[in-house]
Write an enzyme that holds these catalytic residues in place. Structure first.
Site, PDB file in Angstrom:
ATOM      1  N   CYS A 344       0.821  -1.220   0.000  1.00  0.00           N
ATOM      2  CA  CYS A 344       0.000   0.000   0.000  1.00  0.00           C
ATOM      3  C   CYS A 344       0.847   1.258   0.000  1.00  0.00           C
ATOM      4  CB  CYS A 344      -0.907   0.003   1.222  1.00  0.00           C
ATOM      5  SG  CYS A 344      -1.974  -1.415   1.242  1.00  0.00           S
ATOM      6  N   GLU A 345       1.636   1.457  -1.030  1.00  0.00           N
ATOM      7  CA  GLU A 345       2.393   2.692  -1.209  1.00  0.00           C
ATOM      8  C   GLU A 345       2.512   2.911  -2.712  1.00  0.00           C
ATOM      9  OE1 GLU A 345       5.639   3.792   1.004  1.00  0.00           O
ATOM     10  OE2 GLU A 345       5.229   2.467   2.708  1.00  0.00           O
TER      11      GLU A 345
END
Ligand SMILES: *Cc1c(COP(=O)(O)O)cnc(C)c1O
Length: 419
Positions: A344-345
């Site tokens: 999640c980046e």
């Protein structure tokens, strides 16, 4: 010829099918070729044959024990930057007398361990570090063989995060103060200045910065000898670049000839510390496409490797070639993909708008040139188990670091008694 090539429609490493390894080991995994490791080492050592020179492999590029031992068997020494790496070098069979300890912040405990092991040389980078080493060595009743890493204030013309030889970098002692530091060192107990060290950066693709740095080192050597120091060793660092995309790194023969032209008459033992150039193009990261996702404007290939497994693209905007493991059909039309991991980046992106043959869910892809600064920089962010490493040798392959289970990862943690 690359050791990674299609055979019968499947990408192989030497004689091993990557699809077969994926079936047995699961994805993602790092894979290294023994033939490539040996060829790169032999080319490096061979280029310097005839000079009084030795290769100390810079472990930090890839410190798997089996990789180190592959080089140790060929006679390599080791360049280490922590006591952990020193223990790896010894465990893999590099004799202490071929180990150089580099690094800008060695602790007293590390100095003690290095002196107890009896390593070849400690490369010192500051006066406080020198004073600490003097105290440690003197308390042990030994004399530490020391080279000072000088900062020659040369622009390595590489990525800012891997340039180390400019005045404003944290590395080395100021070139202009080097004579003072050697004089200071000669007066301290437990210290014998024996050499000069320099390392100006990594992924250099031009000989000129190397030459500039080495000429400054040679000039300093003459001054130091005139000052009465018995300097017999020059440690010229690593840093030779590799081809990731279209870079044209210097020829090893040209590099070695340049070194000879500068140091040939100095009567010094030369140490070279290559890391990336020995392992980078000997390794790949194999991953599986989880989903192909058609966005509004872009097509994403979401793969099961992520930034925690190979951080170079997000850390240095680094380029890695990406190829499908199944050979594309003749005439396959390439389409642009954003190749991304599941973390999640937004930085978890390996490639943007990369032209690739059509990819489908469950296809295997290989990230090329991933043998250096790949597995060693990985983490378990998102509780993703560290990626296993595989070594190929001819028709054989062996898992040289297994993938931990999530249960093993959790078992390594401890609950305080108040929870
Ligand atoms: C990192 C490093 C090396 C190896 O650099 P490469 O670019 O991987 O060849 C050599 N010497 C020192 C002191 C280093 O810090």
């Amino acid at each position: 010829m690359s050791v990674f090539a299609y055979r019968y429609g499947v990408l192989h490493a030497e004689s091993v099918s990557l699809a077969a390894v994926a079936r047995e080991v699961g994805t993602p995994f790092y894979l290294y070729s023994t033939a490539a490791l040996e060829a790169h080492y032999s080319a490096y050592a061979g280029a310097f044959a005839g000079q009084d020179a030795g290769v100390c492999y810079a472990l930090k590029a890839n410190s798997n024990l089996a990789v180190i031992r592959t080089f140790a068997r060929l006679g390599a020494g080791g360049d280490v930057v922590s006591v952990g790496e020193m223990k790896r070098a010894l465990a893999a069979g590099i004799p202490a007398e071929r180990i150089v300890f580099s690094g800008v912040g060695k602790t007293r405990e590390e100095m003690r361990a290095a002196l107890e092991a009896g390593i070849h040389q400690l490369n010192v980078e500051s006066i406080p570090e020198l004073e600490a080493l003097s105290e440690v060595a003197d308390s042990m009743g030994v004399v530490a063989p020391v080279a000072f890493r000088v900062n020659p204030d040369v622009d390595a013309k590489t990525h800012a995060k891997i340039a180390t030889g400019k005045k404003e970098n944290k590395f080395g002692i100021d070139y202009d103060h080097a004579r003072e530091v050697y004089n200071r060192a000669a007066a301290l107990p437990g210290i014998k200045p024996v050499g000069i060290a320099v390392h100006i950066g990594s992924q250099l693709t031009d000989l000129a910065p190397f030459r500039a740095a080495y000429e400054r080192v040679a000039a300093l050597l003459h001054q130091l000898r005139a000052d009465g120091h018995d300097i017999q060793r020059l440690d010229l660092g690593g840093g030779l670049g590799i081809t990731y995309k279209s870079e044209r790194p210097p020829d090893l023969a040209d590099y070695a000839a340049m070194v000879r032209s500068i140091t040939g008459n100095l009567g010094c033992r030369i140490t070279l510390e290559p890391g990336r150039s020995l392992v980078g193009n000997a390794g790949i990261l194999v991953s599986k496409v989880i989903y192909v996702k058609q966005g509004l404007h872009r097509r994403f290939a979401i793969v099961d490797a992520a930034m925690n497994d190979l951080i170079r693209p997000s850390l240095y905007e680094a380029y890695h070639g990406i190829v499908p493991v199944a050979e594309p059909e003749a005439g396959a039309v390439e389409q642009p993909y954003d190749v991304v991991g599941p973390v999640c980046e937004s930085g978890d992106t390996f490639a943007v708008q990369r032209p690739l043959p059509p990819l489908r869910d469950d296809d295997l892809v290989a990230f090329l040139s991933a043998g250096a600064y790949g597995a060693v920089m990985s983490s378990s962010y998102n509780t993703r188990p560290l990626v296993p490493e595989v070594l190929v040798n001819g028709e054989r392959f062996s898992v040289i670091r297994p993938r931990p289970t999530v249960e093993e990862m959790l078992a390594a943690e401890r609950m305080p008694d108040w929870l």
